[in-house]
Design an enzyme around this catalytic site. Sequence first.
Site, mmCIF file in Angstrom:
data_model
loop_
_atom_site.group_PDB
_atom_site.id
_atom_site.type_symbol
_atom_site.label_atom_id
_atom_site.label_comp_id
_atom_site.label_asym_id
_atom_site.label_seq_id
_atom_site.Cartn_x
_atom_site.Cartn_y
_atom_site.Cartn_z
ATOM 1 N N ARG A 97 -9.180 9.116 13.678
ATOM 2 C CA ARG A 97 -8.434 9.764 12.639
ATOM 3 C C ARG A 97 -9.141 10.605 11.704
ATOM 4 O O ARG A 97 -10.195 10.443 11.547
ATOM 5 C CB ARG A 97 -7.816 8.539 11.563
ATOM 6 C CG ARG A 97 -7.081 9.038 10.592
ATOM 7 C CD ARG A 97 -6.459 8.060 9.507
ATOM 8 N NE ARG A 97 -7.684 7.330 9.018
ATOM 9 C CZ ARG A 97 -8.128 7.516 7.933
ATOM 10 N NH1 ARG A 97 -8.024 8.891 7.504
ATOM 11 N NH2 ARG A 97 -9.057 7.063 7.311
ATOM 12 N N HIS A 132 -16.663 5.120 9.794
ATOM 13 C CA HIS A 132 -16.787 6.149 8.865
ATOM 14 C C HIS A 132 -18.486 6.542 8.801
ATOM 15 O O HIS A 132 -19.115 5.790 8.457
ATOM 16 C CB HIS A 132 -16.304 5.799 7.657
ATOM 17 C CG HIS A 132 -15.865 6.920 6.768
ATOM 18 N ND1 HIS A 132 -17.091 7.724 6.176
ATOM 19 C CD2 HIS A 132 -14.832 7.727 6.289
ATOM 20 C CE1 HIS A 132 -16.473 8.822 5.501
ATOM 21 N NE2 HIS A 132 -15.325 8.687 5.703
ATOM 22 N N HIS A 162 -14.328 1.215 9.221
ATOM 23 C CA HIS A 162 -13.606 2.101 8.138
ATOM 24 C C HIS A 162 -12.069 1.905 8.477
ATOM 25 O O HIS A 162 -11.354 1.404 7.413
ATOM 26 C CB HIS A 162 -13.906 3.522 7.921
ATOM 27 C CG HIS A 162 -12.936 4.192 6.722
ATOM 28 N ND1 HIS A 162 -13.118 3.547 5.444
ATOM 29 C CD2 HIS A 162 -12.493 5.257 6.712
ATOM 30 C CE1 HIS A 162 -12.054 4.401 4.729
ATOM 31 N NE2 HIS A 162 -11.875 5.491 5.551
ATOM 32 N N GLY A 174 0.797 -1.009 0.024
ATOM 33 C CA GLY A 174 -0.060 -0.039 -0.003
ATOM 34 C C GLY A 174 0.971 1.191 -0.105
ATOM 35 O O GLY A 174 1.961 1.031 -0.266
ATOM 36 N N LEU A 175 0.411 2.139 0.462
ATOM 37 C CA LEU A 175 1.005 3.763 0.360
ATOM 38 C C LEU A 175 2.564 3.372 1.213
ATOM 39 O O LEU A 175 3.390 3.970 0.892
ATOM 40 C CB LEU A 175 0.184 4.678 0.787
ATOM 41 C CG LEU A 175 -0.733 5.295 -0.007
ATOM 42 C CD1 LEU A 175 -1.666 6.200 0.599
ATOM 43 C CD2 LEU A 175 -0.289 5.911 -1.388
ATOM 44 N N ARG A 208 -15.282 12.771 12.176
ATOM 45 C CA ARG A 208 -15.842 11.316 11.899
ATOM 46 C C ARG A 208 -16.750 10.686 12.978
ATOM 47 O O ARG A 208 -17.766 10.115 12.701
ATOM 48 C CB ARG A 208 -14.978 10.185 11.193
ATOM 49 C CG ARG A 208 -14.195 10.617 9.996
ATOM 50 C CD ARG A 208 -13.515 9.788 9.308
ATOM 51 N NE ARG A 208 -13.117 10.439 7.884
ATOM 52 C CZ ARG A 208 -12.131 9.740 7.257
ATOM 53 N NH1 ARG A 208 -11.341 8.701 7.920
ATOM 54 N NH2 ARG A 208 -11.765 10.076 5.913
#
Lengths: 642, 252, 196
Positions: free
Chosen positions: A435, A266, A401, A42-43, A330
């Site tokens: 987050r 989320h 999420h 991933g990133l 969120r």
Amino acid sequence: MELKPNVPEGPLAEKWDKHRFSSKLVNPANRRKHKIIVVGTGLAGASASATLAEQGYEVSTFCIQDSPRRAHSIAAQGGINAAKNYQNDGDSVQRLFYDTIKGGDFRSREANVYRLAQVSNNIIDQCVAQGVPFAREYGGTLANRSFGGAQVSRTFYARGQTGQQLLLGAYSALSRQIKAGNVSIHSRQEMMELVLVDGKARGIVTRNVITGKLETHAADAIILATGGYGNAYFLSTNAMASNVTAAWRAHKKGAGFANPCFVQIHPTCIPVHGSFQSKLTLMSESLRNDGRVWVPATPGDTRKPASIPEEERDYYLESKYPSFGNLVPRDVASRNAKEQCDAGKGVGTTNLAVYLDFADAIHRDGKETILKKYGNLFQMYEKITDSNPLYEPMMIYPAVHYTMGGLWVDYNLMTTIPGLFAIGECNFSDHGANRLGASALMQGLADGYFIIGTSIANYIGSTSLEEVSGDEPAFSDATCGVKDRIKALLNSSEGGPEGKLSVDEIHKELGLLLWDYCGMARNQEGLEKALSLLPQIQEKFWSRVYIPGTGDELNQSLERAGRLADFLEFAEIMILDALDREESCGCHLREESQTDENEAKRDDANFSHVAVWEYQGKGARPHLHREKLTFENVTPSQRSYK
Amino acid sequence: MSTKSIDLTLEIWRQKDSKSKGDFEKYSLENISTGMSFLEMLDVLNENLTGRGLDPVAFDHDCREGICGMCGAVINGIAHGPEPETTLCQLHMRHFNDGDILVIEPFRSRAFPIHKDLITDRSALDRIIQAGGYVSVNTGGTPDGNAIPIPSATAESAMDAAACIGCGACVASCPNGAAMLFTGAKISQLSLLPQGQPERKERAMAMVTTMDKEGFGNCTNERECEAVCPKRVSIANIARMNREFVKAALLG
Amino acid sequence: MACSGFLLILFLCSHAAGNATLFSSVALFQAYADMLHSHPLIVSMFSKGLLLVFIIHIVTGALLFLQNRRARSQGYKVQRRAVKNSQASATMIYSGLTILLFVLLHTYVVSFGNHKTIGETIVNLFSSFFVSIFYIVSFIGLAIHLSHGFWSMLQTFGINHPRYNSFIQRLSYLMPIFFLLIFGSIPLLFLFGTGQ
């Protein structure tokens, strides 16, 4: 287990500089003698692999998908934060730091978060240089949008596909290093076990999912970039293959697991619509910039949204939180949606949804403008629900999420196992108890591009590492362990499927248990109940799961079963953690701990710590360690978005 | 959104592994909710097969949001099924009718060997990117993001091309098994942006050469790729790639 | 493919211009042919060059066809196209073969037939109903071939721009119709006895 955060001394703003200066380096000529394993692309994983390879290390990178380009970072829609202050609206590193730590409800480490804010600007520069097509203003400069939990416009985006574009940027850097021979890529490989030699992480056992063959790989350091554990809930916005296995294997080998109960729900997802549902789809939070959230003012109102007049609608976020309105963080948005639905005001066939209405925005800015901003999201929504948000309000409901919890890491992003690092969503480090939007991409890339290189050099430069070939008994033992485990998984399938359950059936049961008792709102009674019900599901799994086929072939049921087995074990520390944290903070709402206005009430006196769980062996209750959080630069305040 | 139930007959390509010979198998499925996605329908089939002690159908899938590019199969002759701009995971059963017969085949191309059932090996696409689908910058030392202004329209065109999810439907649908749309999209994205300029010629040459080497066919401008592309990547990108390639080949 | 196709289109243009003299009279056409043949060097260069271009077009086309068939060695059980109106592009090899057959017969009859003047040959030829029909069918094949070939050639040359695409689109319909009208009306002209 000893928790040493290794946060450098000195003023907050100078810590990272000081740390880089005091960290050991590895001579460029020596770097190629050191092999680094990166699990996940991933990133975080892709950027770390590319960066370490550029620096000269020999990198082996593993991913479960057929291509490193498919990791789930690709699905992030909205954007990436950076403290560039291009909009001249008062942003700064300090403010991004403050917003992030406040957004996380003061449950993260100051130094880590500050460093994240510091390197955020480099990320944007790096991605632009890679050819990431960020949205631009007509004058050619980078465009920004605002996002939940912030009052400045600091989010960079590429349509609704920011994660995709950033990941493809990192993937392209990785591809360049693969071509150059500095990275060997192992796709369709699942990490099954971590191998320790002399107490240090020195290798992994993987399973080739195409052939079923087990492989061992040795290295000087191992980086886990394996994402979060949201799929424990079965239904989540995570990709189907997202799992906790790599992190859980590491945990069982001695890596502390931090804050496992911190799971972000989320607020803007497409509601569940049937028992066959396999996953939930997120609609970017950026929609809340222009969409207004509302429910009918009277419970049980089943009229079509268009026929409910303005005065009979309850724009509950706007009325309750006048200064942030629809842009509250969120956790606040999610909880309020649940509250409205619990009060009987939910809409849709299941009554588990609220409206997100663009009528006003369309009226104000015109269809064109709205479509330019959200066109692909609208299209995606319509594809799934057969309803067009231009003409009918969207229906949304919260869904699991992101997981803020993860492997405990120090300032170097190293776990409690020497030589084992965790980056991206896989670690716990930066988001505290909640987050903020557009911060996951920032953290993944910060860890991978700009932080892990320093940590790896420091570790290798300061550790005496014996030569390890992969032939040591530790490797064969680990491989045997994996083989036994696969055998055990297949054990109950002998004798055919009669009276057995499929992997998904059991996973759904676990998911429901967690959602009901360890979901958006938790209480002692429910958590204790979950804790008592969990062993039954575990027992059911090991005695009654039916997995067709064998371990020596492509067997997707077996893959899922292995992951579920780990989720089933992991769920225990999740519930225990939620039970132990007798306060509300961020996404973790304990119903016993609320303010008079039903807002989350933190208990800084007793819970200003990171809860770190240590594995004590099969059947033994895991041991809880606490890393005390101290705030020298910010004063923890009761979050208020009113 | 109203959902109903439909009955379907599926004819699915079953192949044990890359060496075995495959064949079609017929399955009937009842009571499929039209609210399901195509992959959820396959999940139901697999649960059904598993319950009967049969081998479930292996198929690739991951994000189920239409962005990872992992899923894909050919449904009644069309890659990703009949809905335009839709990946298989985003294709919903309401687009089918009661009693339909659905023939489900893997993506076929010489460059995509089959691993099992509907799972193919698309790593050839990765190797095309490895040949030059990047800007050669190391981490760090890059100029400020706003140092080079990029016209909004240019960024948008680059984004149109960059939207490619690498699913391989273009290859699967091309009567020639060509990967021109995939390759053209990446070459386009980087040739449009100022950051891609320094390596523009080498990139076009290297990526096109690799594409040929991997066994993909040639473009005869059938436009099938564009028609099935879930992200509406345009064949204008193939034209741009051709320009880039000719320029690189002629002018070096 | 595209380059040889482009040259062949140029040839078609000149051939169409030459043939257009037939609309005036067979005599004028004869004069035009005589004029061409009075420069043997031009004729031989052109005919050999044309032959070469033709061969290149055919060989590359055949190679492409074979290569592409190999790239997709196993077809689908259900054969369907996602593109509407894709008949022209799907049948290039067949329309091409039709044209090849036509060209072979046409050059045989015109160049190697009985040694009358070209004008007489034409008049004789088109007095036959079946020959005229064969010519017209071939020209329809040519038009279909061109309708994809012309656009395809531009695309291969990289000529694809939103500003000009609709113009190119129209041109790729009009051009084959233009050639069909010019070439196709000649046998019609003679068939109905109005040619002289």
